[in-house]
Scaffold this motif. Structure first.
Motif, PDB file in Angstrom:
ATOM      1  N   ASN A   1      -2.299 -45.342 -31.189  1.00 18.33           N
ATOM      2  CA  ASN A   1      -2.322 -45.167 -29.734  1.00 18.33           C
ATOM      3  C   ASN A   1      -1.022 -44.527 -29.252  1.00 18.33           C
ATOM      4  O   ASN A   1      -0.297 -45.071 -28.421  1.00 18.33           O
ATOM      5  N   ARG A   2      -0.771 -43.319 -29.761  1.00 25.44           N
ATOM      6  CA  ARG A   2       0.407 -42.580 -29.342  1.00 25.44           C
ATOM      7  C   ARG A   2       0.109 -41.094 -29.409  1.00 25.44           C
ATOM      8  O   ARG A   2      -0.850 -40.662 -30.050  1.00 25.44           O
ATOM      9  N   ILE A   3       0.928 -40.326 -28.711  1.00 29.53           N
ATOM     10  CA  ILE A   3       0.812 -38.875 -28.773  1.00 29.53           C
ATOM     11  C   ILE A   3       2.015 -38.321 -29.523  1.00 29.53           C
ATOM     12  O   ILE A   3       3.084 -38.937 -29.557  1.00 29.53           O
ATOM     13  N   TYR A   4       1.827 -37.154 -30.153  1.00 27.66           N
ATOM     14  CA  TYR A   4       2.914 -36.441 -30.822  1.00 27.66           C
ATOM     15  C   TYR A   4       3.191 -35.151 -30.050  1.00 27.66           C
ATOM     16  O   TYR A   4       2.261 -34.480 -29.579  1.00 27.66           O
ATOM     17  N   ILE A   5       4.468 -34.818 -29.929  1.00 25.50           N
ATOM     18  CA  ILE A   5       4.902 -33.634 -29.201  1.00 25.50           C
ATOM     19  C   ILE A   5       5.833 -32.825 -30.091  1.00 25.50           C
ATOM     20  O   ILE A   5       6.818 -33.357 -30.614  1.00 25.50           O
ATOM     21  N   ALA A   6       5.533 -31.554 -30.278  1.00 14.75           N
ATOM     22  CA  ALA A   6       6.434 -30.649 -30.986  1.00 14.75           C
ATOM     23  C   ALA A   6       7.391 -30.039 -29.979  1.00 14.75           C
ATOM     24  O   ALA A   6       6.968 -29.548 -28.932  1.00 14.75           O
ATOM     25  N   ALA A   7       8.685 -30.073 -30.277  1.00 13.81           N
ATOM     26  CA  ALA A   7       9.672 -29.562 -29.325  1.00 13.81           C
ATOM     27  C   ALA A   7      10.907 -29.073 -30.059  1.00 13.81           C
ATOM     28  O   ALA A   7      11.178 -29.468 -31.200  1.00 13.81           O
ATOM     29  N   SER A   8      11.682 -28.236 -29.364  1.00 14.26           N
ATOM     30  CA  SER A   8      12.952 -27.776 -29.929  1.00 14.26           C
ATOM     31  C   SER A   8      14.027 -28.850 -29.849  1.00 14.26           C
ATOM     32  O   SER A   8      15.008 -28.794 -30.584  1.00 14.26           O
TER      33      SER A   8
ATOM     34  N   SER B   1      12.082 -30.757 -33.621  1.00 13.26           N
ATOM     35  CA  SER B   1      11.664 -32.108 -33.995  1.00 13.26           C
ATOM     36  C   SER B   1      10.223 -32.360 -33.564  1.00 13.26           C
ATOM     37  O   SER B   1       9.683 -31.669 -32.703  1.00 13.26           O
ATOM     38  N   ILE B   2       9.642 -33.388 -34.173  1.00 13.60           N
ATOM     39  CA  ILE B   2       8.369 -33.944 -33.720  1.00 13.60           C
ATOM     40  C   ILE B   2       8.673 -35.290 -33.084  1.00 13.60           C
ATOM     41  O   ILE B   2       9.264 -36.172 -33.719  1.00 13.60           O
ATOM     42  N   PHE B   3       8.246 -35.447 -31.831  1.00 11.74           N
ATOM     43  CA  PHE B   3       8.445 -36.694 -31.099  1.00 11.74           C
ATOM     44  C   PHE B   3       7.126 -37.459 -31.028  1.00 11.74           C
ATOM     45  O   PHE B   3       6.044 -36.871 -31.119  1.00 11.74           O
ATOM     46  N   ALA B   4       7.233 -38.771 -30.854  1.00 11.92           N
ATOM     47  CA  ALA B   4       6.065 -39.612 -30.614  1.00 11.92           C
ATOM     48  C   ALA B   4       6.302 -40.410 -29.346  1.00 11.92           C
ATOM     49  O   ALA B   4       7.430 -40.817 -29.048  1.00 11.92           O
ATOM     50  N   ALA B   5       5.239 -40.615 -28.580  1.00  8.72           N
ATOM     51  CA  ALA B   5       5.312 -41.441 -27.377  1.00  8.72           C
ATOM     52  C   ALA B   5       4.205 -42.485 -27.442  1.00  8.72           C
ATOM     53  O   ALA B   5       3.019 -42.135 -27.538  1.00  8.72           O
ATOM     54  N   ASP B   6       4.605 -43.756 -27.444  1.00  9.67           N
ATOM     55  CA  ASP B   6       3.630 -44.847 -27.436  1.00  9.67           C
ATOM     56  C   ASP B   6       2.964 -44.935 -26.070  1.00  9.67           C
ATOM     57  O   ASP B   6       3.607 -44.728 -25.035  1.00  9.67           O
ATOM     58  N   LEU B   7       1.678 -45.271 -26.066  1.00  6.18           N
ATOM     59  CA  LEU B   7       0.915 -45.371 -24.830  1.00  6.18           C
ATOM     60  C   LEU B   7       0.642 -46.835 -24.492  1.00  6.18           C
ATOM     61  O   LEU B   7       0.499 -47.670 -25.380  1.00  6.18           O
ATOM     62  N   THR B   8       0.570 -47.112 -23.208  1.00  9.54           N
ATOM     63  CA  THR B   8       0.304 -48.472 -22.753  1.00  9.54           C
ATOM     64  C   THR B   8      -0.829 -48.456 -21.740  1.00  9.54           C
ATOM     65  O   THR B   8      -1.094 -47.432 -21.095  1.00  9.54           O
TER      66      THR B   8
ATOM     67  N   LYS C   1      -3.720 -45.619 -12.739  1.00 14.54           N
ATOM     68  CA  LYS C   1      -5.102 -45.934 -13.109  1.00 14.54           C
ATOM     69  C   LYS C   1      -5.495 -45.247 -14.416  1.00 14.54           C
ATOM     70  O   LYS C   1      -6.376 -44.375 -14.463  1.00 14.54           O
ATOM     71  N   SER C   2      -4.810 -45.626 -15.457  1.00 13.54           N
ATOM     72  CA  SER C   2      -5.096 -45.096 -16.795  1.00 13.54           C
ATOM     73  C   SER C   2      -4.697 -46.133 -17.826  1.00 13.54           C
ATOM     74  O   SER C   2      -3.733 -46.881 -17.619  1.00 13.54           O
ATOM     75  N   ASN C   3      -5.425 -46.174 -18.924  1.00 10.26           N
ATOM     76  CA  ASN C   3      -5.075 -47.050 -20.052  1.00 10.26           C
ATOM     77  C   ASN C   3      -4.299 -46.313 -21.131  1.00 10.26           C
ATOM     78  O   ASN C   3      -4.112 -46.842 -22.227  1.00 10.26           O
ATOM     79  N   PHE C   4      -3.832 -45.090 -20.808  1.00 14.74           N
ATOM     80  CA  PHE C   4      -3.162 -44.256 -21.803  1.00 14.74           C
ATOM     81  C   PHE C   4      -1.896 -43.633 -21.202  1.00 14.74           C
ATOM     82  O   PHE C   4      -1.754 -42.418 -21.158  1.00 14.74           O
ATOM     83  N   VAL C   5      -0.980 -44.483 -20.760  1.00 10.42           N
ATOM     84  CA  VAL C   5       0.228 -44.020 -20.079  1.00 10.42           C
ATOM     85  C   VAL C   5       1.394 -44.013 -21.060  1.00 10.42           C
ATOM     86  O   VAL C   5       1.712 -45.040 -21.676  1.00 10.42           O
TER      87      VAL C   5
END
Length: 606
Positions: A424-431, A445-452, A464-468
Motif C-alpha cells: 500500500n505505497r506508491i513509488y516515485i522516480a525523481a532526480s 533516486s526511487i522514493f516510496a510513499a506509504d498510504l493511509t 475523502k480517500s483511503n489512499f493518502v
C-alpha cells in the motif's frame, strides 16, 4: 566510409541470462569480439566499444519470480513518413481543423529530424476494450499529436498494428495538444496522458506585447511560438492556459475514442498520473527542478472530471529512533472540467489573475504581496481583487496559487509513478529531493510513499480517500562515479552497477518486480532495469543506443492471455555521425509475448 547499422541486436550472456534479442537485428546478432564488461548486477552487460554503444541490446531470458521466461524484443511501429496505415502517417502533426501540417514543404512529423520542435513519440500502450486490443500513442512536440490503431494478435501472442486501422485522435475540442509526456492505463482501461512544461503565462504575456506590429521581434519561446502553426500561423489565437493539463482517452462500446482534458486536476508540468484502487484517488507528478507530487480525489469512481485537488506540505518527524518526513495536504478547492474550461475559453492573461511587484535584493516584497518561488523564479504576487473564484485560479495557476497557500515544491524532477498494492505505497522516480532529510546525488533516486486511510488536510478536514500519501523515504539511490580516463566506462557520470536518471516506472505486483527506465542523461547507454523488491537485486534487461531517450516502458498484463513489456525510444544515435538516417527514427517495441503464471492482479502493472 562504411555506414554503421545502429540497431543490431547482440547476444547477451551473464548469470542465468542468455540469448539474442529480436527485431531489427541488421543481420548480425553476435557481440563485437566479446567487448562487454560485466557489472555484478546480472542481466545484460554494459557496452564498452563504439560499435556496441550504437546497438540496441535486449535480454531474451528474464527471471520473474521463481521462473525464467524466454522472449525477444520486437519492433511494433516506427515514426517515419513510410509508416502509412489507413492513409495516416504515424506521428504527423495536424492543425486546429485536423488538417495535416507541413514544414519546409514536407509533412511535419514529430520525430528527431532537423527543424522539428519536440522530441518524438512518448507514452504508448495497449488498451483492452470490447474484446479488442487498441494501441494508443502520444507525441512530445510543441503541437502534440495522438494516434490510435487496433492490434492484431496471433495465436502465439505476437502482435502487430492492424492494417487500415490507424487514426488521428482529434484534440480540437480541447484547444489542441502540447508536449505530451508519460502516462498510465486506468483500472477501467482508459488511457491517462499528460502535457508537460506548461508555458509560463507571465512570460508569454510579456513576450506577446506588440505582436503583429511591423517592428515587433518575438523573443524566442520556441515551443509556445510553434503553436502558431496549429492556429494557421497566428500566435494570437493561442493562449498559455490552453496547455499543461492531464488528459484521458476513453474508447466506448462502439470502438469510438473520446479525448478530454482534465482541467479539474490542475495545470503544471504533468509527467505521469496513476489511479489508486478506489478508482477516485489520483497522484500526479510535476516535472520541474522544484517539482511536486499532487493528489486529486474525484467525486465519483471512474469519473475524473470533478473533484478536489491537493498540494503537498511537508513536515519533519523526530522520534527516539530516527528522523523522517511526512506529507500534509493543502486543499486547493473543488471544481469541474466544465467550469475551468469556460474560463480558459475567455483567453485570460496572467495580469487578469495576479498583481506582481519587484523582488528586492534581499528577497522582500511590498506590503500585501507574498514571495513565492515557482519553476526556479522568485516572484512577489498578490491575487487580484477582481478574481471572484479562487478555485478556478488554483487550476489555471496551480503552482503559483499553491505556493501562496504554503505548499512545498522540493521534489527535483519527479516523473514516473506506480502503485504497490502489497505494501500500500506508491513509488516515485525523481532526480532528488531538496531538504535535510535526503542526501541528494546527481544520479537520481526511487522514493516510496506509504498510504493511509485516515488523514486530515491542513484546514482540519478529513480527506475523502483511503489512499493518502503520508510518510516518504528512499528505496534506491543512483551512485555518483567519476570513471578515470581509459576506463572501459569512461564517460558514464554514474556508477554502471546502479540506476542513473530514473524516469519511467512499471510494476509486476504478483512478482514484486519494479521495472525502471532511465532518461538517458547520465549513462552513455541508457538502461531498463528490473528491481526485485524481495532481495533488492537490480538486473539490466535493455540497453539503448547512445544518444537515446527511452520512453513508454510499461508492462501490459493478461492481454487475451499474454503479457508484454512495451518500450519506446526517442532520437536514437543523436549526435552520432555516419549513421543510416532510418536508424535515428523514434519507434515503439515490445518484449514478449510471455505468460506470467499466477496472475494475482488484474490491472496494476501500468
Amino acid at each position: 566510409m562504411k555506414k554503421i547499422l545502429g540497431f543490431s541486436i547482440i547476444t547477451v550472456a551473464i548469470l542465468a541470462f542468455w540469448g539474442c534479442g529480436g527485431g531489427g537485428c541488421g543481420g548480425d546478432c553476435s557481440p563485437s569480439g566479446g567487448s562487454h564488461a560485466s557489472a555484478n548486477t546480472g542481466g545484460i552487460v554494459v557496452p564498452i566499444n563504439d560499435m556496441d554503444k550504437r546497438r540496441f541490446i535486449c535480454i531474451d531470458k528474464m527471471k520473474i519470480g521463481d521462473r525464467e521466461y524466454a522472449a525477444q524484443c520486437n519492433r511494433l511501429i516506427t515514426v517515419d513518413s513510410k509508416s502509412l496505415n489507413n492513409d495516416e502517417i504515424y506521428g504527423l502533426l495536424k492543425d486546429f481543423d485536423d488538417r495535416p501540417l507541413y514544414k519546409n514543404e514536407k509533412p511535419y512529423i514529430c520525430n528527431s529530424d532537423e527543424g522539428v520542435v519536440g522530441e518524438g513519440v512518448t507514452f504508448s500502450s495497449i488498451l483492452k476494450k470490447n474484446n479488442r486490443l487498441y494501441f494508443v500513442s502520444e507525441f512530445d512536440c510543441a503541437i502534440g499529436a495522438i494516434y490510435l490503431a487496433e492490434i492484431d494478435q496471433l495465436a502465439d501472442g505476437h502482435i502487430s498494428i492492424k492494417e487500415n486501422s490507424m487514426r488521428f485522435v482529434s484534440q480540437r475540442d480541447e484547444f489542441g495538444g502540447y508536449r505530451h509526456q508519460s502516462g498510465s492505463i486506468t483500472p477501467w482501461e482508459s488511457y491517462l496522458g499528460s502535457e508537460g512544461f506548461e508555458p509560463d503565462a507571465r512570460v508569454i504575456e510579456g513576450l506577446m506585447k506588440g505582436y503583429g506590429e511591423s517592428e515587433y521581434e518575438y523573443k524566442k519561446d520556441k515551443f509556445y511560438e510553434e503553436t502558431a502553426l496549429y492556429w494557421e500561423g497566428d500566435l494570437r489565437r493561442s493562449n498559455p492556459y490552453f496547455y499543461g493539463w492531464a488528459n484521458e482517452i476513453i474508447i466506448d462500446a462502439n470502438g469510438v475514442e473520446h479525448f478530454r482534458k482534465h482541467y479539474s486536476m490542475g495545470r503544471f508540468s504533468h509527467f505521469s498520473e496513476i489511479v489508486m484502487p478506489d478508482r477516485r484517488t489520483v497522484y500526479l507528478t510535476d516535472n520541474r527542478a522544484n517539482g511536486a507530487l499532487f493528489m486529486f480525489v474525484a467525486d465519483k469512481k471512474e469519473d475524473l472530471s470533478v473533484g478536489t485537488l491537493y498540494a503537498p506540505k511537508e513536515f519533519i518527524v523526530k522520534d527516539a529512533n530516527n528522523t523522517y518526513m511526512k506529507f500534509n495536504w493543502i486543499n486547493l478547492g473543488h471544481t469541474s472540467n466544465r467550469k475551468v474550461k469556460l474560463e480558459i475559453a475567455k483567453k485570460l492573461s496572467f495580469s487578469d489573475l495576479f498583481d506582481a511587484s519587484a523582488v528586492s535584493s534581499n528577497l522582500d516584497c511590498l506590503e500585501d504581496y507574498k514571495l513565492v518561488s515557482v519553476n526556479g523564479q522568485s516572484e512577489c504576487l498578490k491575487i487580484k481583487n477582481s478574481v471572484v473564484n479562487e478555485t478556478i485560479l488554483s487550476r489555471l495557476e496551480t503552482k503559483r496559487y499553491a505556493a501562496l497557500k504554503g505548499a512545498d515544491f522540493n521534489f527535483v524532477h519527479p516523473k514516473g509513478l506506480v502503485y504497490d498494492e502489497k505494501r500500500n505505497r506508491i513509488y516515485i522516480a525523481a532526480s532528488g529531493y531538496m531538504n535535510d532529510i535526503f542526501q541528494n546525488n546527481s544520479c537520481g533516486s526511487i522514493f516510496a510513499a506509504d498510504l493511509t486511510d485516515t488523514k486530515i488536510d491542513t484546514d482540519g478536514n478529513l480527506i475523502k480517500s483511503n489512499f493518502v500519501a503520508d510518510k516518504i523515504y528512499k528505496i534506491i539511490d543512483g551512485k555518483e562515479q567519476n570513471y578515470e580516463e581509459n576506463s572501459p566506462y569512461e564517460g558514464n557520470e554514474c556508477d554502471i552497477s546502479s540506476i542513473a536518471d530514473p524516469e519511467v516506472l512499471s510494476y509486476i505486483s504478483s512478482k514484486d518486480i519494479l521495472t525502471i527506465s532511465e532518461g538517458g542523461k547520465k549513462h552513455i547507454n541508457p538502461m531498463v532495469w528490473n528491481y526485485n523488491l524481495k532481495n533488492n537485486q537490480l538486473i539490466r534487461i535493455i540497453s539503448f543506443p547512445i544518444g537515446s531517450h527511452p520512453v513508454s516502458v510499461n508492462w501490459r498484463r493478461n492481454l487475451k492471455g499474454y503479457d508484454y513489456l512495451i518500450y519506446g525510444v526517442q532520437h536514437p544515435l543523436k549526435g552520432e555521425k555516419d549513421v543510416i538516417l532510418e536508424d535515428k527514427n523514434s519507434y515503439i517495441g515490445y518484449w514478449g509475448p510471455i505468460q506470467i503464471v499466477n496472475i494475482l492482479e488484474s490491472n496494476s502493472t501500468k
